[in-house]
Design a protein around this motif. Structure first.
Motif, short mmCIF file in Angstrom:
data_model
loop_
_atom_site.label_atom_id
_atom_site.label_comp_id
_atom_site.label_asym_id
_atom_site.label_seq_id
_atom_site.Cartn_x
_atom_site.Cartn_y
_atom_site.Cartn_z
N GLN A 13 73.93 -66.75 44.99
CA GLN A 13 74.83 -65.64 44.75
C GLN A 13 75.98 -66.03 43.82
N GLN A 14 76.20 -65.19 42.82
CA GLN A 14 77.34 -65.30 41.91
C GLN A 14 78.14 -64.02 42.06
N ILE A 15 79.46 -64.12 42.09
CA ILE A 15 80.32 -62.97 42.21
C ILE A 15 81.27 -62.95 41.02
N GLU A 16 81.28 -61.82 40.33
CA GLU A 16 82.11 -61.66 39.13
C GLU A 16 83.17 -60.60 39.40
N VAL A 17 84.39 -60.87 38.98
CA VAL A 17 85.48 -59.90 39.03
C VAL A 17 85.83 -59.60 37.58
N ARG A 18 85.84 -58.33 37.23
CA ARG A 18 86.15 -57.97 35.85
C ARG A 18 86.82 -56.61 35.80
N SER B 8 91.79 -51.12 36.65
CA SER B 8 90.78 -51.00 37.70
C SER B 8 89.89 -52.23 37.63
N LEU B 9 89.42 -52.70 38.78
CA LEU B 9 88.56 -53.87 38.81
C LEU B 9 87.18 -53.52 39.36
N VAL B 10 86.20 -54.30 38.96
CA VAL B 10 84.84 -54.18 39.45
C VAL B 10 84.44 -55.55 39.99
N VAL B 11 83.83 -55.56 41.17
CA VAL B 11 83.31 -56.79 41.75
C VAL B 11 81.79 -56.67 41.70
N VAL B 12 81.15 -57.58 40.97
CA VAL B 12 79.71 -57.54 40.77
C VAL B 12 79.07 -58.74 41.46
N SER B 13 78.05 -58.47 42.27
CA SER B 13 77.33 -59.53 42.96
C SER B 13 75.91 -59.62 42.40
N ARG B 14 75.49 -60.85 42.10
CA ARG B 14 74.12 -61.10 41.64
C ARG B 14 73.53 -62.22 42.47
N GLY B 15 72.31 -62.04 42.96
CA GLY B 15 71.65 -63.09 43.72
C GLY B 15 72.04 -63.08 45.19
N THR B 16 71.41 -63.94 45.95
CA THR B 16 71.70 -64.07 47.38
C THR B 16 71.61 -65.53 47.77
N ASP B 17 72.26 -65.86 48.86
CA ASP B 17 72.13 -67.18 49.47
C ASP B 17 71.32 -67.00 50.74
N ARG B 18 70.89 -68.09 51.32
CA ARG B 18 70.15 -67.99 52.57
C ARG B 18 71.01 -67.30 53.62
N GLY B 19 70.39 -66.44 54.39
CA GLY B 19 71.10 -65.75 55.45
C GLY B 19 71.44 -66.70 56.58
N SER B 20 72.03 -66.15 57.60
CA SER B 20 72.40 -66.94 58.77
C SER B 20 71.70 -66.33 59.98
#
Length: 109
Positions: free
Chosen positions: A103-108, A54-66
């Motif tokens: 934004q950083q995205i981690e897959v683990r 099973s995988l987990v996708v973790v998002s931390r932080g944000t970038d400027r919106g559009s």
């Protein structure tokens, strides 16, 4: 217990082939939740390498919106895009990060 090689030296445990952290800038078109083609292929390989894990996708932080999406909506859409690109079911977690962090995205597993 640390495994030991034939010479008695300690060997490092094998790292998971499916664990990876990416900056959103290296995966996505600027200001969009559309994966760059090379990034989509890389994520598909990660999903395939996971086998039955099973995988987990973790998002931390944000970038400027559009003009279409605010910063949180963009981060959420990008996180969902990564999960879909893996080609397998994955849990999604959105975590708080220090203000103004990209934004950083981690897959683990």
């Amino acid at each position: 217990v640390t495994p030991r090689g034939s010479a008695g030296a300690a060997t490092a445990p094998a790292a998971s082939a499916t664990a990876a952290t990416f900056s959103a800038a290296e995966l996505f078109e600027p200001g969009e939740a559309r994966l760059q083609p090379a990034a989509a292929a890389r994520l598909q390989r990660l999903g395939a390498e996971a086998g039955g894990q099973s995988l987990v996708v973790v998002s931390r932080g944000t970038d400027r919106g559009s003009t279409r999406l605010d910063a949180f909506e963009l981060a959420a859409a990008r996180t969902a895009a990564v999960a879909r690109a893996l080609g397998r079911p994955a849990a999604i977690r959105m975590e708080a990060a220090p203000a103004a962090s990209a934004q950083q995205i981690e897959v683990r597993p």
